[in-house]
Scaffold this motif. Structure first.
Motif, PDB file in Angstrom:
ATOM      1  N   LEU A  32       0.830  -1.210   0.000  1.00 39.03           N
ATOM      2  CA  LEU A  32       0.000   0.000   0.000  1.00 39.03           C
ATOM      3  C   LEU A  32       0.862   1.258   0.000  1.00 39.03           C
ATOM      4  O   LEU A  32       0.507   2.267  -0.619  1.00 39.03           O
ATOM      5  CB  LEU A  32      -0.937  -0.010   1.217  1.00 39.03           C
ATOM      6  CG  LEU A  32      -2.033  -1.086   1.197  1.00 39.03           C
ATOM      7  CD1 LEU A  32      -2.893  -1.002   2.443  1.00 39.03           C
ATOM      8  CD2 LEU A  32      -2.916  -0.960  -0.037  1.00 39.03           C
TER       9      LEU A  32
ATOM     10  N   GLN B 227       2.077   2.073  -3.438  1.00 37.67           N
ATOM     11  CA  GLN B 227       1.060   2.622  -4.336  1.00 37.67           C
ATOM     12  C   GLN B 227       0.522   3.970  -3.871  1.00 37.67           C
ATOM     13  O   GLN B 227      -0.476   4.454  -4.385  1.00 37.67           O
ATOM     14  CB  GLN B 227      -0.083   1.613  -4.492  1.00 37.67           C
ATOM     15  CG  GLN B 227       0.417   0.366  -5.214  1.00 37.67           C
ATOM     16  CD  GLN B 227      -0.662  -0.682  -5.336  1.00 37.67           C
ATOM     17  OE1 GLN B 227      -1.505  -0.592  -6.203  1.00 37.67           O
ATOM     18  NE2 GLN B 227      -0.621  -1.684  -4.491  1.00 37.67           N
ATOM     19  N   GLY B 228       1.182   4.542  -2.876  1.00 41.32           N
ATOM     20  CA  GLY B 228       0.800   5.878  -2.433  1.00 41.32           C
ATOM     21  C   GLY B 228      -0.517   5.929  -1.701  1.00 41.32           C
ATOM     22  O   GLY B 228      -1.134   6.987  -1.600  1.00 41.32           O
ATOM     23  N   ALA B 229      -0.968   4.795  -1.169  1.00 41.13           N
ATOM     24  CA  ALA B 229      -2.230   4.786  -0.427  1.00 41.13           C
ATOM     25  C   ALA B 229      -1.995   5.069   1.053  1.00 41.13           C
ATOM     26  O   ALA B 229      -2.887   5.563   1.745  1.00 41.13           O
ATOM     27  CB  ALA B 229      -2.918   3.441  -0.585  1.00 41.13           C
TER      28      ALA B 229
ATOM     29  N   THR C  52       0.963   6.562   3.962  1.00 42.10           N
ATOM     30  CA  THR C  52       2.187   7.345   4.072  1.00 42.10           C
ATOM     31  C   THR C  52       3.412   6.439   4.339  1.00 42.10           C
ATOM     32  O   THR C  52       3.322   5.510   5.142  1.00 42.10           O
ATOM     33  CB  THR C  52       2.078   8.406   5.199  1.00 42.10           C
ATOM     34  OG1 THR C  52       3.351   8.982   5.389  1.00 42.10           O
ATOM     35  CG2 THR C  52       1.620   7.806   6.513  1.00 42.10           C
TER      36      THR C  52
END
Lengths: 372, 279
Positions: free
Chosen positions: A268, A271-273, A275
């Motif tokens: 995650l 994928q930049g979901a 921090t």
């Protein structure tokens, strides 16, 4: 009439070609013959229920190397199993390779839905695991994905020098930081399930029976102490609805520590979901590690290409890549695992998951005694 | 004409204000949040303690449009669903007529049997019905899904349409026949106006059932035919990524809004007035 005749001839030829294409026995072939046959098969459908877009990117290496196209359909885990069962009687199913939870294997093998043992054919089989999460597959599936549970935490809100390492210390941390610790409903995510299993072993003692097949209710008599502990902290722990929900709430600042999967967090973050600030550790009181297996259905019409793919995905090279990209624990002993979120020192605190009977009982008891 | 009460104007304004506020929080805020999340740049996650995203971009939209197969899924779903709705309603009409207008032995039992698929878990129907279609060599993905969804939607269509048939007043039918109307005339001028809401409701139900159904669509369709729920299940489960889910949700909501507007337009006719002649 002419059209019908031509159609019939074409169908007969096609049927003959199909039969011919699959009329070989992998167990009687040399590996180079399998590779040669695989390249004639041109394309395979690989069913993985998670991170499909990223797998598609990585599988391009296989396509480039062997000239075999890999299709990764959008799917979920239940859907894949349902499709495998529904297509079971078909002479040629659409699934060529499938990632699977080891716990599912026994029933699928009993129903002759899995080709094997693949370890009779795979060149590197001796180095691969055929047993995972307490389930021995007898060589019908091999481990290709190692995942580890631990605690994700936000270092901007948690003092890293005081990360709880014992279960008592964790209890104190929870009381000192009400609602900052989240546990997901174990029915909707394995991280919560993992934490509950470690709560049981840390508070009532470890028991070899938890890791062996078969169930004896007398091994669960002390578990009420665990539910009492949860009850005591019920006003201090945040129950979340899934693995992803725990990490999402941590990202939003609602909670600052929660059981999580190492590979899930890294995936995650990539994928930049979530921090990249969020970190992960395995406490000294231990958290379970497990994994996923890979197998080929008995009715795949592309056995050679499927076998080649399984050999490729379990190779040291690809397992190293998975470690870099996903943070999964390599399943080939020659792979490099230095890009993981946790160090080798911490990985020694990895424990096993309970087998299915005790895991199910723990989830059910938690639901009845804590959630309801 | 209604009389204006002393505080009628104030109550009217308060009601509208309350309606706007509730809808703003119920529909507006989630929609705006989804829009904001969909614009979060892939390289700059939005996290605590930032009140707003640091960088906005259409990166997610581009990524999802290119990698998720949404266009294909939308095309498939919105081709399959209307066919399913049409076939289901046509197939449901004779049974619905029998249930709505004819008394026969075993009618109650037949009504229960028809509704049985509604109480069966979707997964069971998905696996075993798909397995049966495959055994019957009806495994061509597109038509297999159409057949599967039609069977799943039939109980709903039969239930709704039988209630519609049942609601047609017998005196109107008798009046039509007394005035020399043929069976076709009676059907056209008596039955149809009363059946229209039921037909539309059935079509909508069947459309929604087909668009939302996952098991049969996946088991029979994958990997050749992808439908909208397949994408949704894939992006909202283990690999849940909120910004991507926001993009998918917003893209999917557009055809549904269009569909709702069309339905709203169709339902504007006053069927009660049409059927009874009273304005």
């Amino acid at each position: 009439m002419m059209n019908k005749t031509l159609t019939a001839i074409a169908a007969t030829v096609a049927l003959g070609l199909t039969t011919q294409a699959s009329a070989y026995d992998l167990k009687e072939m040399q590996w180079n013959q399998i590779v040669e046959q695989a390249q004639k098969e041109k394309a395979i459908n690989v069913y993985v229920w998670y991170f499909q877009p990223r797998f598609r990117t990585i599988f391009k290496d296989f396509e480039d190397k062997y000239g075999i196209k890999v299709r990764v359909p959008n799917s979920n885990e239940k859907g894949n199993i349902n499709k495998l069962i529904a297509e079971g009687k078909r002479s040629a199913g659409k699934i060529d390779v499938m990632a699977i939870d080891a716990a599912r294997m026994p029933s699928l093998m009993q129903n002759n839905l899995v080709y094997g043992p693949i370890t009779d054919v795979l060149p590197d089989a001796a180095k691969l695991k055929t047993k995972l999460n307490g389930v021995e597959t007898g060589g019908y599936a091999v481990s290709f994905w190692g995942n580890q549970t631990g605690f994700a935490y936000d270092p901007s809100r948690v003092n890293e020098k005081e990360l709880p390492q014992s279960f008592d210390a964790l209890g104190k941390w929870i009381s000192d930081n009400p609602y900052a610790f989240g546990v997901n409903d174990p029915n909707k995510g394995g991280a919560g399930n993992a934490f509950i299993q470690r709560a049981i072993t840390n508070m009532t003692g470890d028991n070899e029976a938890y890791y062996a097949t078969g169930f004896d209710a007398k091994n669960t008599t002390k578990w009420s102490e665990v539910w009492t502990w949860f009850d005591k902290h019920s006003d201090e722990i945040t129950i979340t609805s899934s693995n992803a929900d725990s990490l999402t709430r941590m990202n939003d600042g609602e909670i600052s520590m929660a059981p999580a999967w190492e590979d899930h967090l890294k995936g995650l973050q990539a994928q930049g979901a979530i921090t990249p600030r969020i970190k992960f550790y395995i406490p000294e009181f231990g958290m379970p590690g497990g994994g996923n297996m890979i197998m080929m259905p008995a009715n795949t019409s592309k056995k050679a290409a499927s076998m080649l793919f399984i050999n490729w995905i379990t190779s040291a090279e690809v397992q190293t890549r998975f470690n870099e990209v996903f943070g999964s624990a390599p399943q080939h002993p020659d792979a490099d695992d230095s890009k993981a979120l946790v160090s080798q020192e911490q990985r020694q605190f990895s424990k096993s998951f309970f087998t299915a009977d005790y895991a199910t009982k723990a989830k059910k008891a938690f639901t009845e005694n804590v959630l309801m | 004409m209604t009389a204006q009460t002393k505080n009628g104007g104030l109550i009217h304004k308060l009601s509208i204000g309350f309606f706007i506020i509730i809808n703003f929080f119920w529909i507006g805020v989630p929609f705006l949040m989804a829009l904001l999340w969909s614009l979060v740049d892939p390289k700059h996650p939005w996290s605590y303690p930032d009140m707003f995203p640091k960088v906005l971009s259409f990166g997610r939209w581009e990524q999802m449009w290119e990698t998720s197969g949404l266009v294909e899924a939308l095309t498939n779903s919105y081709t399959i669903a209307p066919l399913v709705a049409l076939f289901t309603v046509i197939l449901a009409l004779p049974t619905a007529y029998a249930f709505g207008r004819i008394e026969f032995r075993g009618k109650k039992l037949a009504e229960v049997v028809v509704l049985l698929p509604l109480i069966m878990p979707g997964m069971i129907i998905g696996v075993f019905f798909s397995s049966m279609l495959i055994s019957l060599e009806l495994s061509e993905p597109f038509w297999g899904i159409v057949i599967g969804h039609t069977v799943l939607a039939l109980p709903y269509a039969i239930r709704i349409l039988s209630a519609s048939f049942n609601s047609v007043p017998q005196d109107l039918i008798d009046a039509s026949k007394d005035l020399g109307g043929s069976s076709f005339t009676t059907f056209r001028h008596v039955f149809m106006p009363m059946l229209k809401p039921g037909l539309l409701a059935s079509l909508i139900f069947c459309l929604v059932i087909s668009i939302e159904e996952f098991n049969i669509a996946f088991v029979l369709g994958s990997p050749d035919i992808t439908t909208v729920p397949t994408i949704l299940y894939s992006y909202l489960g283990y690999s849940f990524i909120r910004p991507n889910a926001a993009v998918i949700s917003l893209i999917l909501v557009i055809p549904n809004v269009i569909l709702m507007l069309v339905i709203e337009r169709l339902l504007k006719g006053n069927y009660l007035a049409e059927s009874t002649g009273k304005a």
